[in-house]
Write a protein that holds these residues in place. Structure first.
Motif, PDB file in Angstrom:
ATOM      1  N   SER A 186     -17.913  32.679  29.313  1.00 53.63           N
ATOM      2  CA  SER A 186     -16.907  32.120  29.208  1.00 53.63           C
ATOM      3  C   SER A 186     -15.974  32.547  30.334  1.00 53.63           C
ATOM      4  O   SER A 186     -15.028  31.766  30.376  1.00 53.63           O
ATOM      5  N   LEU A 187     -16.164  33.360  31.085  1.00 54.37           N
ATOM      6  CA  LEU A 187     -15.553  33.933  32.376  1.00 54.37           C
ATOM      7  C   LEU A 187     -15.432  32.467  33.248  1.00 54.37           C
ATOM      8  O   LEU A 187     -14.269  32.219  33.820  1.00 54.37           O
ATOM      9  N   TYR A 188     -16.491  31.695  33.078  1.00 56.75           N
ATOM     10  CA  TYR A 188     -16.567  30.543  34.221  1.00 56.75           C
ATOM     11  C   TYR A 188     -15.587  29.491  33.534  1.00 56.75           C
ATOM     12  O   TYR A 188     -14.767  28.827  34.509  1.00 56.75           O
ATOM     13  N   ALA A 189     -15.342  29.440  32.206  1.00 57.75           N
ATOM     14  CA  ALA A 189     -14.455  28.348  31.691  1.00 57.75           C
ATOM     15  C   ALA A 189     -12.932  28.654  31.852  1.00 57.75           C
ATOM     16  O   ALA A 189     -12.094  27.973  32.390  1.00 57.75           O
ATOM     17  N   TYR A 190     -12.751  30.158  31.836  1.00 54.36           N
ATOM     18  CA  TYR A 190     -11.634  30.539  31.981  1.00 54.36           C
ATOM     19  C   TYR A 190     -10.892  30.592  33.480  1.00 54.36           C
ATOM     20  O   TYR A 190      -9.817  30.111  33.800  1.00 54.36           O
ATOM     21  N   THR A 191     -11.875  30.827  34.459  1.00 57.51           N
ATOM     22  CA  THR A 191     -11.682  30.649  35.846  1.00 57.51           C
ATOM     23  C   THR A 191     -11.556  29.196  36.221  1.00 57.51           C
ATOM     24  O   THR A 191     -10.607  28.944  36.842  1.00 57.51           O
ATOM     25  N   LEU A 192     -12.177  28.335  35.653  1.00 51.13           N
ATOM     26  CA  LEU A 192     -12.136  27.108  35.851  1.00 51.13           C
ATOM     27  C   LEU A 192     -10.809  26.453  35.535  1.00 51.13           C
ATOM     28  O   LEU A 192     -10.139  25.790  36.328  1.00 51.13           O
ATOM     29  N   ILE A 193     -10.205  26.648  34.190  1.00 44.66           N
ATOM     30  CA  ILE A 193      -9.363  26.106  33.708  1.00 44.66           C
ATOM     31  C   ILE A 193      -7.743  26.729  34.605  1.00 44.66           C
ATOM     32  O   ILE A 193      -7.201  25.751  34.873  1.00 44.66           O
ATOM     33  N   THR A 238     -15.772  24.508  20.983  1.00 39.09           N
ATOM     34  CA  THR A 238     -16.424  24.618  19.646  1.00 39.09           C
ATOM     35  C   THR A 238     -15.953  25.895  19.005  1.00 39.09           C
ATOM     36  O   THR A 238     -15.467  26.766  19.687  1.00 39.09           O
ATOM     37  N   GLU A 239     -16.167  26.305  17.897  1.00 39.36           N
ATOM     38  CA  GLU A 239     -15.738  27.379  16.996  1.00 39.36           C
ATOM     39  C   GLU A 239     -16.174  28.557  17.676  1.00 39.36           C
ATOM     40  O   GLU A 239     -15.666  29.568  17.888  1.00 39.36           O
ATOM     41  N   MET A 240     -17.479  28.437  17.901  1.00 38.47           N
ATOM     42  CA  MET A 240     -18.007  29.597  18.516  1.00 38.47           C
ATOM     43  C   MET A 240     -17.543  29.646  20.093  1.00 38.47           C
ATOM     44  O   MET A 240     -17.827  30.903  20.658  1.00 38.47           O
ATOM     45  N   GLY A 241     -17.441  28.775  20.670  1.00 40.97           N
ATOM     46  CA  GLY A 241     -16.797  28.747  21.955  1.00 40.97           C
ATOM     47  C   GLY A 241     -15.443  29.580  21.964  1.00 40.97           C
ATOM     48  O   GLY A 241     -15.283  30.470  22.931  1.00 40.97           O
ATOM     49  N   GLU A 242     -14.689  29.294  20.992  1.00 38.30           N
ATOM     50  CA  GLU A 242     -13.608  30.014  20.930  1.00 38.30           C
ATOM     51  C   GLU A 242     -13.832  31.605  20.735  1.00 38.30           C
ATOM     52  O   GLU A 242     -13.299  32.386  21.267  1.00 38.30           O
ATOM     53  N   LYS A 243     -14.605  31.812  19.658  1.00 39.14           N
ATOM     54  CA  LYS A 243     -15.123  33.261  19.417  1.00 39.14           C
ATOM     55  C   LYS A 243     -15.611  33.887  20.714  1.00 39.14           C
ATOM     56  O   LYS A 243     -15.327  34.983  20.984  1.00 39.14           O
ATOM     57  N   GLN A 303     -12.851  34.774  23.216  1.00 39.22           N
ATOM     58  CA  GLN A 303     -12.086  35.959  22.884  1.00 39.22           C
ATOM     59  C   GLN A 303     -12.964  37.179  22.845  1.00 39.22           C
ATOM     60  O   GLN A 303     -12.470  38.165  23.569  1.00 39.22           O
ATOM     61  N   PHE A 304     -14.217  37.315  22.647  1.00 40.51           N
ATOM     62  CA  PHE A 304     -15.005  38.183  22.779  1.00 40.51           C
ATOM     63  C   PHE A 304     -15.184  38.754  24.135  1.00 40.51           C
ATOM     64  O   PHE A 304     -15.158  40.094  24.566  1.00 40.51           O
ATOM     65  N   GLU A 305     -15.718  38.050  25.128  1.00 41.86           N
ATOM     66  CA  GLU A 305     -16.126  38.224  26.340  1.00 41.86           C
ATOM     67  C   GLU A 305     -14.754  38.416  27.282  1.00 41.86           C
ATOM     68  O   GLU A 305     -14.913  39.092  28.285  1.00 41.86           O
ATOM     69  N   CYS A 306     -13.759  37.401  27.327  1.00 44.65           N
ATOM     70  CA  CYS A 306     -12.651  37.651  28.171  1.00 44.65           C
ATOM     71  C   CYS A 306     -11.222  38.296  27.297  1.00 44.65           C
ATOM     72  O   CYS A 306     -10.434  38.210  28.065  1.00 44.65           O
TER      73      CYS A 306
END
Length: 185
Positions: free
Chosen positions: A13-20, A35-40, A43-46
């Protein structure tokens, strides 16, 4: 420029957050669907919720198949799915568009828009490889989350910047996230 970012439940998820955040800083109109798991996992990783993502982008529910990004008539410059789980990759490769994320990816392919898929899984089975082959043959760019080290990263965010820089390059967006090969490090 308008880009859609999909986030699935794969680790990374760090890749997504950094990209956004990078797209926001570059002034790119960004729509995010997770996705639901993407959101979870985000939250868990970042420690980041979709509410925080709204500070950088328009967040759309994965259940909203009436969203503008689900239509080919809504012009975008393409979509990035980062990280992309093998479940989502398989669904898209096999034409399943039952969620907003997979539908939007299908739209990118049918409209001949850029689709960048960043799988984050190891090891890969032959099923994963065949699904990636199907997507590549359909026009997607497969960009495994495997950062380089020639920029001599010392911090985890520098590894994320490497992958995000490659994604931004795929959309021909100028950035200063890291020096290019041959530039002074």
């Amino acid at each position: 420029m308008r880009i859609v970012v999909g986030i699935t439940g794969a680790s990374g998820s760090l890749y997504a957050y950094t990209l956004i955040r990078a797209l926001h800083e570059l002034g790119v109109e960004t729509h995010v669907v997770a996705t639901e798991m993407g959101e979870k996992v985000m939250q868990f990783e970042c420690g980041v919720s979709m509410e925080e993502i709204k500070n950088y982008a328009t967040v759309v529910s994965n259940k909203n198949l009436f969203a503008n990004i689900a239509s080919g008539s809504y012009k975008t410059n393409g979509m990035v799915i980062v990280p992309c789980s093998m479940n989502t990759l398989g669904a898209i490769a096999n034409g399943v568009g039952d969620t907003l994320l997979s539908r939007t990816a299908s739209v990118a392919l049918k409209e001949k828009r850029k689709l960048v898929v960043v799988p984050r899984e190891s090891p890969l089975t032959i099923i994963h490889i065949n699904n990636m082959k199907l997507l590549a043959e359909a026009g997607a760019d497969i960009m495994p989350a495997s950062p380089g080290f020639y920029h001599r990263p010392r911090e985890i965010w520098e590894l994320a910047n490497f992958m995000v820089a490659r994604i931004l390059d795929a959309f021909d967006l100028d950035h200063q996230l890291l020096p290019r090969w041959g530039e002074k490090v």
